[in-house]
Design a protein around this motif. Structure first.
Motif, PDB file in Angstrom:
ATOM      1  N   ARG A 296       0.834  -1.213   0.000  1.00  0.00           N
ATOM      2  CA  ARG A 296       0.000   0.000   0.000  1.00  0.00           C
ATOM      3  C   ARG A 296       0.870   1.265   0.000  1.00  0.00           C
ATOM      4  O   ARG A 296       0.536   2.259  -0.623  1.00  0.00           O
ATOM      5  CB  ARG A 296      -0.930  -0.011   1.207  1.00  0.00           C
ATOM      6  CG  ARG A 296      -2.060  -1.029   1.125  1.00  0.00           C
ATOM      7  CD  ARG A 296      -3.110  -0.775   2.199  1.00  0.00           C
ATOM      8  NE  ARG A 296      -2.558  -0.935   3.539  1.00  0.00           N
ATOM      9  CZ  ARG A 296      -2.549  -2.085   4.206  1.00  0.00           C
ATOM     10  NH1 ARG A 296      -3.065  -3.189   3.643  1.00  0.00           N
ATOM     11  NH2 ARG A 296      -2.045  -2.172   5.419  1.00  0.00           N
ATOM     12  N   LYS A 297       2.015   1.205   0.696  1.00  0.00           N
ATOM     13  CA  LYS A 297       2.878   2.373   0.818  1.00  0.00           C
ATOM     14  C   LYS A 297       3.555   2.725  -0.504  1.00  0.00           C
ATOM     15  O   LYS A 297       3.669   3.903  -0.859  1.00  0.00           O
ATOM     16  CB  LYS A 297       3.935   2.127   1.894  1.00  0.00           C
ATOM     17  CG  LYS A 297       4.905   3.283   2.093  1.00  0.00           C
ATOM     18  CD  LYS A 297       5.897   2.975   3.210  1.00  0.00           C
ATOM     19  CE  LYS A 297       6.888   4.131   3.404  1.00  0.00           C
ATOM     20  NZ  LYS A 297       7.860   3.855   4.495  1.00  0.00           N
ATOM     21  N   TYR A 298       4.011   1.705  -1.233  1.00  0.00           N
ATOM     22  CA  TYR A 298       4.833   1.960  -2.401  1.00  0.00           C
ATOM     23  C   TYR A 298       4.119   1.732  -3.737  1.00  0.00           C
ATOM     24  O   TYR A 298       4.652   2.091  -4.780  1.00  0.00           O
ATOM     25  CB  TYR A 298       6.098   1.091  -2.362  1.00  0.00           C
ATOM     26  CG  TYR A 298       7.060   1.519  -1.285  1.00  0.00           C
ATOM     27  CD1 TYR A 298       7.896   2.616  -1.471  1.00  0.00           C
ATOM     28  CD2 TYR A 298       7.117   0.834  -0.076  1.00  0.00           C
ATOM     29  CE1 TYR A 298       8.779   3.013  -0.484  1.00  0.00           C
ATOM     30  CE2 TYR A 298       7.998   1.225   0.927  1.00  0.00           C
ATOM     31  CZ  TYR A 298       8.827   2.323   0.720  1.00  0.00           C
ATOM     32  OH  TYR A 298       9.689   2.716   1.703  1.00  0.00           O
ATOM     33  N   ASP A 299       2.937   1.167  -3.734  1.00  0.00           N
ATOM     34  CA  ASP A 299       2.241   0.887  -4.987  1.00  0.00           C
ATOM     35  C   ASP A 299       1.824   2.191  -5.660  1.00  0.00           C
ATOM     36  O   ASP A 299       1.165   3.032  -5.051  1.00  0.00           O
ATOM     37  CB  ASP A 299       1.015   0.014  -4.713  1.00  0.00           C
ATOM     38  CG  ASP A 299       0.353  -0.456  -5.999  1.00  0.00           C
ATOM     39  OD1 ASP A 299       1.066  -0.577  -7.019  1.00  0.00           O
ATOM     40  OD2 ASP A 299      -0.867  -0.717  -5.980  1.00  0.00           O
ATOM     41  N   ALA A 300       2.243   2.354  -6.910  1.00  0.00           N
ATOM     42  CA  ALA A 300       1.894   3.563  -7.674  1.00  0.00           C
ATOM     43  C   ALA A 300       1.473   3.154  -9.076  1.00  0.00           C
ATOM     44  O   ALA A 300       2.198   3.365 -10.052  1.00  0.00           O
ATOM     45  CB  ALA A 300       3.089   4.517  -7.726  1.00  0.00           C
ATOM     46  N   PRO A 301       0.283   2.559  -9.194  1.00  0.00           N
ATOM     47  CA  PRO A 301      -0.152   2.030 -10.497  1.00  0.00           C
ATOM     48  C   PRO A 301      -0.306   3.083 -11.575  1.00  0.00           C
ATOM     49  O   PRO A 301      -0.261   2.772 -12.763  1.00  0.00           O
ATOM     50  CB  PRO A 301      -1.497   1.370 -10.158  1.00  0.00           C
ATOM     51  CG  PRO A 301      -1.968   2.060  -8.912  1.00  0.00           C
ATOM     52  CD  PRO A 301      -0.725   2.387  -8.144  1.00  0.00           C
ATOM     53  N   ASP A 302      -0.478   4.351 -11.186  1.00  0.00           N
ATOM     54  CA  ASP A 302      -0.692   5.413 -12.171  1.00  0.00           C
ATOM     55  C   ASP A 302       0.579   6.206 -12.470  1.00  0.00           C
ATOM     56  O   ASP A 302       0.536   7.192 -13.214  1.00  0.00           O
ATOM     57  CB  ASP A 302      -1.784   6.376 -11.681  1.00  0.00           C
ATOM     58  CG  ASP A 302      -3.121   5.666 -11.478  1.00  0.00           C
ATOM     59  OD1 ASP A 302      -3.400   4.735 -12.256  1.00  0.00           O
ATOM     60  OD2 ASP A 302      -3.849   6.030 -10.541  1.00  0.00           O
ATOM     61  N   ALA A 303       1.709   5.792 -11.892  1.00  0.00           N
ATOM     62  CA  ALA A 303       2.947   6.538 -12.089  1.00  0.00           C
ATOM     63  C   ALA A 303       3.429   6.407 -13.530  1.00  0.00           C
ATOM     64  O   ALA A 303       3.506   5.297 -14.066  1.00  0.00           O
ATOM     65  CB  ALA A 303       4.024   6.033 -11.129  1.00  0.00           C
ATOM     66  N   GLN A 304       3.743   7.519 -14.151  1.00  0.00           N
ATOM     67  CA  GLN A 304       4.226   7.508 -15.531  1.00  0.00           C
ATOM     68  C   GLN A 304       5.635   6.891 -15.569  1.00  0.00           C
ATOM     69  O   GLN A 304       6.526   7.295 -14.846  1.00  0.00           O
ATOM     70  CB  GLN A 304       4.261   8.923 -16.095  1.00  0.00           C
ATOM     71  CG  GLN A 304       4.624   8.971 -17.583  1.00  0.00           C
ATOM     72  CD  GLN A 304       4.523  10.374 -18.145  1.00  0.00           C
ATOM     73  OE1 GLN A 304       4.200  11.316 -17.423  1.00  0.00           O
ATOM     74  NE2 GLN A 304       4.776  10.529 -19.434  1.00  0.00           N
ATOM     75  N   GLY A 305       5.795   5.900 -16.415  1.00  0.00           N
ATOM     76  CA  GLY A 305       7.084   5.226 -16.512  1.00  0.00           C
ATOM     77  C   GLY A 305       7.298   4.175 -15.446  1.00  0.00           C
ATOM     78  O   GLY A 305       8.366   3.551 -15.396  1.00  0.00           O
ATOM     79  N   GLY A 306       6.336   3.956 -14.572  1.00  0.00           N
ATOM     80  CA  GLY A 306       6.483   2.934 -13.539  1.00  0.00           C
ATOM     81  C   GLY A 306       6.424   1.536 -14.140  1.00  0.00           C
ATOM     82  O   GLY A 306       5.829   1.334 -15.202  1.00  0.00           O
ATOM     83  N   ARG A 307       7.036   0.591 -13.466  1.00  0.00           N
ATOM     84  CA  ARG A 307       7.025  -0.791 -13.950  1.00  0.00           C
ATOM     85  C   ARG A 307       6.545  -1.725 -12.847  1.00  0.00           C
ATOM     86  O   ARG A 307       7.017  -1.659 -11.708  1.00  0.00           O
ATOM     87  CB  ARG A 307       8.422  -1.224 -14.409  1.00  0.00           C
ATOM     88  CG  ARG A 307       8.430  -2.663 -14.916  1.00  0.00           C
ATOM     89  CD  ARG A 307       9.721  -3.025 -15.582  1.00  0.00           C
ATOM     90  NE  ARG A 307       9.668  -4.383 -16.116  1.00  0.00           N
ATOM     91  CZ  ARG A 307      10.660  -4.974 -16.785  1.00  0.00           C
ATOM     92  NH1 ARG A 307      11.791  -4.322 -16.986  1.00  0.00           N
ATOM     93  NH2 ARG A 307      10.522  -6.205 -17.232  1.00  0.00           N
ATOM     94  N   GLY A 308       5.600  -2.565 -13.204  1.00  0.00           N
ATOM     95  CA  GLY A 308       5.041  -3.497 -12.224  1.00  0.00           C
ATOM     96  C   GLY A 308       6.034  -4.592 -11.842  1.00  0.00           C
ATOM     97  O   GLY A 308       6.832  -5.033 -12.670  1.00  0.00           O
ATOM     98  N   HIS A 309       5.985  -5.017 -10.611  1.00  0.00           N
ATOM     99  CA  HIS A 309       6.807  -6.112 -10.114  1.00  0.00           C
ATOM    100  C   HIS A 309       5.918  -7.094  -9.354  1.00  0.00           C
ATOM    101  O   HIS A 309       4.997  -6.691  -8.646  1.00  0.00           O
ATOM    102  CB  HIS A 309       7.897  -5.604  -9.164  1.00  0.00           C
ATOM    103  CG  HIS A 309       9.002  -4.870  -9.847  1.00  0.00           C
ATOM    104  ND1 HIS A 309       8.822  -3.629 -10.434  1.00  0.00           N
ATOM    105  CD2 HIS A 309      10.303  -5.202 -10.056  1.00  0.00           C
ATOM    106  CE1 HIS A 309       9.969  -3.229 -10.961  1.00  0.00           C
ATOM    107  NE2 HIS A 309      10.876  -4.160 -10.745  1.00  0.00           N
TER     108      HIS A 309
END
Length: 242
Positions: A169-182
């Motif tokens: 919950r603290k670090y999840d940023a599904p809408d971050a531009q350029g973010g990559r899922g792990h």
């Protein structure tokens, strides 16, 4: 030589599972050798060893390490391309495990499906990174813990679930531009303890039960030996992510 490589091709998997070829792979993982050198170790004529080596080489499991002259003959020295091999579920793509078909955090078979997906995905990522000549960012945590009772283990699972969920919950940023899922996989299972092979009623690597756990009945749902009963958990943990 790689430490470990993943076999994804069905034909390569079939080649590696042949007992003679698996023995040749083991010998060549220890160091380069010629067909003549291997013949005495595996008890086969040199011509047959060469036949098996060609099959292994065709699928990238062994490679040429060098050549040497021996009398009027030039010997090819072969070596394994990895110290060990893992067969990916992609080799059985039509029947590979799919952990999304069901979710049961207390099921040993669901844990196995997760492990299979981990092998498949990381194997594919390694292949892609090697082709692109890029490093692959990964992390793994491995350890052991001894629980005094099944209740302690159930409490540990609850705290582990709460802690990982809080971090997600603290670090999840599904809408971050350029973010990559792990993907995150955390597993807890009984440690395998080898037992004497002649001990009645026990397999060599069957885990011990905690004394306070009941013997499973024949119609009990799929749960590994020594796994906590769901009723021992006050609240069934919900997965923090999919």
């Amino acid at each position: 030589m790689l430490d470990v490589t993943v076999i994804e091709d069905p034909e390569a998997a079939a080649v590696s599972l042949d007992p003679i070829r698996a023995r040749l792979l083991a010998e060549l993982a220890a160091g380069p050798a010629s067909a003549a050198m291997l013949a005495g170790k595996v008890g086969l004529p040199r011509q047959k060893v060469n036949y098996h080596l060609r099959a292994l080489e065709k699928h990238g499991l062994v490679e040429l390490a060098g050549e040497r002259r021996k009398g009027n003959v030039t010997e090819r020295l072969m070596r394994a391309t990895a110290a060990s091999y893992v067969i990916s579920p992609l080799a059985l793509a039509a029947v590979q495990p799919d952990p999304d078909r069901f979710r049961d955090q207390l099921s040993a078979r669901w844990l196995l499906a997760l492990g299979a997906r981990l092998v498949r995905d990381v194997g594919s990522l390694i292949t892609g990174a090697a082709k692109a000549r890029k490093r692959l960012a990964t992390y793994a945590l491995d350890g052991e813990v001894t629980f005094a009772s099944a209740a302690d283990r159930a409490a540990f699972v609850q705290e582990l679930t709460a802690g990982v969920s809080a971090l997600v919950r603290k670090y999840d940023a599904p809408d971050a531009q350029g973010g990559r899922g792990h993907r995150i996989v955390v597993a807890v299972h009984p440690t395998l303890k080898p037992q004497p092979a002649d001990e009645p009623g026990r397999s060599v690597d069957e885990p011990d039960r905690l004394a306070d756990e009941p013997e499973p009945s024949a119609d009990e749902p799929d749960r590994s030996v020594g796994e906590p009963d769901p009723s021992a958990l006050p609240v069934r943990p919900e997965p923090p992510f999919r």
